[in-house]
Scaffold this motif. Structure first.
Motif, PDB file in Angstrom:
ATOM      1  N   PHE A 141       1.028  -0.924  -0.172  1.00  0.00           N
ATOM      2  CA  PHE A 141      -0.429  -0.097  -0.168  1.00  0.00           C
ATOM      3  C   PHE A 141       1.216   1.230   0.158  1.00  0.00           C
ATOM      4  CE2 PHE A 141      -3.380  -3.211   2.653  1.00  0.00           C
ATOM      5  CZ  PHE A 141      -3.511  -3.238   0.864  1.00  0.00           C
ATOM      6  N   HIS A 142       1.911   1.213  -0.618  1.00  0.00           N
ATOM      7  CA  HIS A 142       2.968   2.203  -0.715  1.00  0.00           C
ATOM      8  C   HIS A 142       2.221   3.037  -2.120  1.00  0.00           C
ATOM      9  CE1 HIS A 142       4.508  -1.034  -2.500  1.00  0.00           C
ATOM     10  NE2 HIS A 142       5.389  -0.561  -3.789  1.00  0.00           N
ATOM     11  N   SER A 143       3.265   3.719  -2.479  1.00  0.00           N
ATOM     12  CA  SER A 143       3.117   4.423  -3.687  1.00  0.00           C
ATOM     13  C   SER A 143       4.116   4.430  -4.193  1.00  0.00           C
ATOM     14  CB  SER A 143       2.441   5.781  -3.903  1.00  0.00           C
ATOM     15  OG  SER A 143       2.879   6.916  -2.797  1.00  0.00           O
ATOM     16  N   MET A 144       4.161   4.411  -6.064  1.00  0.00           N
ATOM     17  CA  MET A 144       5.845   4.376  -7.267  1.00  0.00           C
ATOM     18  C   MET A 144       5.339   5.275  -8.233  1.00  0.00           C
ATOM     19  SD  MET A 144       8.057   1.343  -8.224  1.00  0.00           S
ATOM     20  CE  MET A 144       6.446   0.521  -9.248  1.00  0.00           C
ATOM     21  N   ILE A 145       5.840   5.942  -8.675  1.00  0.00           N
ATOM     22  CA  ILE A 145       5.599   6.487  -9.661  1.00  0.00           C
ATOM     23  C   ILE A 145       7.168   6.276 -10.498  1.00  0.00           C
ATOM     24  CG2 ILE A 145       3.929   8.537  -8.741  1.00  0.00           C
ATOM     25  CD1 ILE A 145       6.589   9.974  -8.738  1.00  0.00           C
ATOM     26  N   TYR A 146       6.826   7.164 -12.223  1.00  0.00           N
ATOM     27  CA  TYR A 146       8.460   6.366 -13.167  1.00  0.00           C
ATOM     28  C   TYR A 146       7.936   8.003 -13.247  1.00  0.00           C
ATOM     29  CZ  TYR A 146      11.803   5.477 -16.729  1.00  0.00           C
ATOM     30  OH  TYR A 146      12.619   6.046 -17.344  1.00  0.00           O
ATOM     31  N   GLU A 152      14.041   6.912 -12.964  1.00  0.00           N
ATOM     32  CA  GLU A 152      14.146   6.770 -11.953  1.00  0.00           C
ATOM     33  C   GLU A 152      12.201   6.551 -11.337  1.00  0.00           C
ATOM     34  OE1 GLU A 152      17.577   9.160  -9.586  1.00  0.00           O
ATOM     35  OE2 GLU A 152      15.421  10.046  -9.701  1.00  0.00           O
ATOM     36  N   LEU A 153      12.117   5.847 -10.833  1.00  0.00           N
ATOM     37  CA  LEU A 153      11.395   4.936 -10.210  1.00  0.00           C
ATOM     38  C   LEU A 153      11.350   5.691  -8.779  1.00  0.00           C
ATOM     39  CD1 LEU A 153      11.375   1.325 -10.758  1.00  0.00           C
ATOM     40  CD2 LEU A 153       9.761   2.900 -12.026  1.00  0.00           C
ATOM     41  N   VAL A 154      10.100   6.238  -7.945  1.00  0.00           N
ATOM     42  CA  VAL A 154      10.210   7.233  -6.864  1.00  0.00           C
ATOM     43  C   VAL A 154       8.790   6.229  -6.358  1.00  0.00           C
ATOM     44  CG1 VAL A 154       9.426   9.080  -5.515  1.00  0.00           C
ATOM     45  CG2 VAL A 154      10.185   9.386  -8.371  1.00  0.00           C
ATOM     46  N   ILE A 155       9.646   5.831  -4.804  1.00  0.00           N
ATOM     47  CA  ILE A 155       8.968   5.055  -3.743  1.00  0.00           C
ATOM     48  C   ILE A 155       8.491   5.870  -2.714  1.00  0.00           C
ATOM     49  CG2 ILE A 155       8.623   2.879  -2.595  1.00  0.00           C
ATOM     50  CD1 ILE A 155       9.567   2.558  -6.005  1.00  0.00           C
ATOM     51  N   PHE A 156       7.731   6.158  -1.929  1.00  0.00           N
ATOM     52  CA  PHE A 156       6.792   6.373  -0.955  1.00  0.00           C
ATOM     53  C   PHE A 156       5.718   5.965  -0.013  1.00  0.00           C
ATOM     54  CE2 PHE A 156       4.167   9.542   1.603  1.00  0.00           C
ATOM     55  CZ  PHE A 156       5.065  10.002   2.407  1.00  0.00           C
ATOM     56  N   TYR A 168       5.032   3.997   7.457  1.00  0.00           N
ATOM     57  CA  TYR A 168       6.463   4.664   6.762  1.00  0.00           C
ATOM     58  C   TYR A 168       5.780   6.394   6.292  1.00  0.00           C
ATOM     59  CZ  TYR A 168       8.300   0.087   6.686  1.00  0.00           C
ATOM     60  OH  TYR A 168       8.570  -1.395   7.294  1.00  0.00           O
ATOM     61  N   ASN A 169       6.584   7.174   5.865  1.00  0.00           N
ATOM     62  CA  ASN A 169       6.937   8.186   5.295  1.00  0.00           C
ATOM     63  C   ASN A 169       8.096   8.335   4.235  1.00  0.00           C
ATOM     64  OD1 ASN A 169       8.344   9.345   7.381  1.00  0.00           O
ATOM     65  ND2 ASN A 169       6.550  10.903   7.801  1.00  0.00           N
ATOM     66  N   ASP A 170       9.433   7.540   4.735  1.00  0.00           N
ATOM     67  CA  ASP A 170      10.044   7.720   3.810  1.00  0.00           C
ATOM     68  C   ASP A 170      10.296   7.557   2.724  1.00  0.00           C
ATOM     69  OD1 ASP A 170       9.187   5.039   3.609  1.00  0.00           O
ATOM     70  OD2 ASP A 170      11.122   3.772   4.583  1.00  0.00           O
ATOM     71  N   LEU A 171      10.930   8.058   2.121  1.00  0.00           N
ATOM     72  CA  LEU A 171      11.613   8.203  -0.061  1.00  0.00           C
ATOM     73  C   LEU A 171      12.715   7.987  -0.484  1.00  0.00           C
ATOM     74  CD1 LEU A 171       9.497   9.639  -2.295  1.00  0.00           C
ATOM     75  CD2 LEU A 171      11.232  11.570  -1.378  1.00  0.00           C
ATOM     76  N   TYR A 172      12.259   6.521  -1.604  1.00  0.00           N
ATOM     77  CA  TYR A 172      13.280   5.945  -2.215  1.00  0.00           C
ATOM     78  C   TYR A 172      13.337   6.157  -3.362  1.00  0.00           C
ATOM     79  CZ  TYR A 172      15.032   3.734   2.089  1.00  0.00           C
ATOM     80  OH  TYR A 172      15.644   2.673   3.486  1.00  0.00           O
ATOM     81  N   THR A 173      14.397   6.094  -4.000  1.00  0.00           N
ATOM     82  CA  THR A 173      14.631   6.003  -5.850  1.00  0.00           C
ATOM     83  C   THR A 173      15.297   5.089  -6.247  1.00  0.00           C
ATOM     84  OG1 THR A 173      16.300   7.320  -5.901  1.00  0.00           O
ATOM     85  CG2 THR A 173      14.113   8.443  -5.737  1.00  0.00           C
ATOM     86  N   PHE A 174      14.944   4.331  -7.107  1.00  0.00           N
ATOM     87  CA  PHE A 174      15.391   3.189  -8.105  1.00  0.00           C
ATOM     88  C   PHE A 174      16.030   3.741  -9.351  1.00  0.00           C
ATOM     89  CE2 PHE A 174      16.272  -0.500 -10.476  1.00  0.00           C
ATOM     90  CZ  PHE A 174      16.985  -1.456 -10.229  1.00  0.00           C
TER      91      PHE A 174
END
Length: 487
Positions: A141-146, A152-156, A168-174
């Motif tokens: 139940f996170h979010s992911m945008i491109y 980059e993929l952005v996961i929040f 969580y409210n952390d922020l990652y990129t791939f």
């Protein structure tokens, strides 16, 4: 007032997808089709169905893969390439059938559909130990945008897979070129410019402003730390309707104080109702928010809102159902749903799956909306306007917003921190009761509040009210909207 029309597609004599919720989807313009994957079925079991619906032929097709895909739900999917020769998209996160195998649980899977090929190619993107170790904690139940500008993929955000859940409210990129994860920031507390910990929110890529827009979501907190983890009446569920922006140029969060719509609805609201497990998409200059779940479900009149991303004005949209004979009727309650998917397909909005907010039936119908709402009134609204007004009506008075500054001020007041309802005066034995402020959802658990005052700064009357609503929902509903959340 914006009026959106929609219809239910009639599909006969073919194998349909099993009804699912918490699935993912993409729209391929080169194939003019919607592709769905995974989700949970009517019995709350994971699936790994991969199917394609052609909007040209109105047909469903099962897609075969080069290797078996793990069953999962609560995951996310992003389209990264859409060409006539091949279509590529990436799956990430969610609860999976590979529990215990961390390498597969955190794995990013790239699926490639080549023109004329009979098999979808599956590729694992995390191929070295460094990429695996730097992956975010497992979540659903996170979010992911491109972000195609940075590849980059952005996961929040999101929540952990096991109970008691951590939000969580952390922020990652791939980065798709280096195949490496990067943590932009860890979980953040007590920062009004950063979205609080949450799951079930939505995120969209606002390319015109090079930013990500986050809306809504939910979190929960145990009322009695010694209570059972599985006892849902021991939890306070908190739903959000706030909006945040993450700028990719400055790498900074900011709270967006959006402008309420000028006319209150029948319940006295002038902002979208709080919700989670909804869908959002960019449509021109607008962000559309569709469906979702809150206490008692998000009703059909609250199903669709749009936010102008230039002016930050909200508009509540009315809906009408077009029947086979082109007759239009007011949208029925059966429209209300959560855990569905939503895709913008040229000039149409395509919705699939989800659970009904009233009877919790799992769905596999396809709804097609006109993406360009028109100015006008629905038949239901026109009929209500013709009815004589009741004397001594308890309906809250309509409030007209006179200017943007005042609207923003009123909006900001909805998010004030809770304060103790009573404070003793320094002289005498009398006490002065101050006006009770209705707290907003964002700071409902402000850790700076005195924990000895009233339950960690909570309005206990509100806590009990929400507990009673939850118990009532459990007793009266034939389904369980939180069963999959606690799974």
């Amino acid at each position: 007032m914006s009026l959106f029309s929609y219809s239910t597609l009639s599909i006969d004599n073919q194998q349909l997808p099993i009804p699912v919720t918490h699935l993912s989807s993409i729209y391929s313009s080169s194939r003019n089709s919607v592709i769905i994957f995974g989700g949970e079925d009517a019995d709350y079991l994971w699936t790994n169905q991969l199917m394609e619906f052609s909007l040209t032929n109105k047909t469903w097709t099962t897609l075969n893969t080069s290797e078996t895909l793990p069953m999962r739900d609560g995951h996310q999917c992003c389209l990264i390439s859409d060409k006539s020769e091949q279509v590529e998209f990436i799956l990430y996160g969610g609860s999976t059938s590979t529990t215990g195998n961390k390498e597969l649980e955190v794995q990013l899977l790239k699926l490639t559909i080549k023109k004329g090929a009979k098999t979808v190619q599956v590729e694992k993107l995390l191929k070295d130990s460094k990429a695996l170790k730097s992956a975010p904690p497992l979540r659903r139940f996170h979010s992911m945008i491109y972000n195609d500008e940075k590849k980059e993929l952005v996961i929040f955000g999101g929540r952990s897979l096991k109970e008691p859940a951590e939000y969580y409210n952390d922020l990652y990129t791939f980065n798709l070129e280096t195949k490496q994860w990067k943590m932009i920031h860890d979980n953040v507390e007590d920062n009004e410019e950063v979205p609080s910990r949450r799951a079930g929110h939505s995120a969209v890529f606002d390319r015109d402003h090079s930013r990500m827009i986050v809306f809504g979501g939910f979190t929960k907190r145990k009322l009695d730390e010694e209570g059972e983890d599985e006892d849902m009446s021991n939890y306070l569920f908190i739903y959000y309707n706030d909006t945040y922006s993450y700028c990719f140029e400055t790498n900074e969060w900011s709270r967006l104080f959006t402008v309420p719509f000028t006319e209150q609805d029948e319940d006295g609201h002038n902002l979208p109702t709080s919700r989670e497990r909804h869908q959002a998409l960019i449509n021109g200059k607008d962000m559309l928010v569709l469906g979702g779940w809150s206490y008692g479900g998000v009703t059909t009149p609250d199903f669709l809102y749009k936010l102008n991303l230039d002016t930050l004005y909200w508009t509540k949209c009315e809906l009408e159902l077009l029947k086979d004979n082109n007759e239009s009727v007011s949208a029925p309650e059966s429209l209300a749903r959560y855990g569905h998917t939503c895709e913008l397909a040229n000039d149409k909005i395509v919705i699939f799956g989800g659970r009904n907010c009233t009877n919790f039936e799992c769905l596999n119908e396809i709804l097609v909306f006109d993406s360009q709402g028109k100015k006008g009134e629905s038949k239901k609204r026109l009929e209500m306007a013709k009815k004589p007004k009741m004397k001594n009506s308890r309906k809250p008075p309509t409030k007209t917003v006179t200017n943007v500054e005042q609207a923003m001020k009123e909006n900001a007041m909805r998010f004030d921190s809770p304060k103790s309802p009573k404070e003793s005066t320094s002289t005498g034995s009398s006490t002065e009761e101050k006006p009770k402020k209705k707290f907003g959802l964002k700071n409902i658990f402000n850790k700076k509040d005195d924990k000895n005052s009233s339950g960690s700064g909570l309005d206990m009357q509100e806590v009990l009210a929400q507990k009673n609503k939850l118990k009532k929902t459990e007793k009266t509903s034939s389904g369980d909207p939180w069963k999959s959340v606690f799974k």
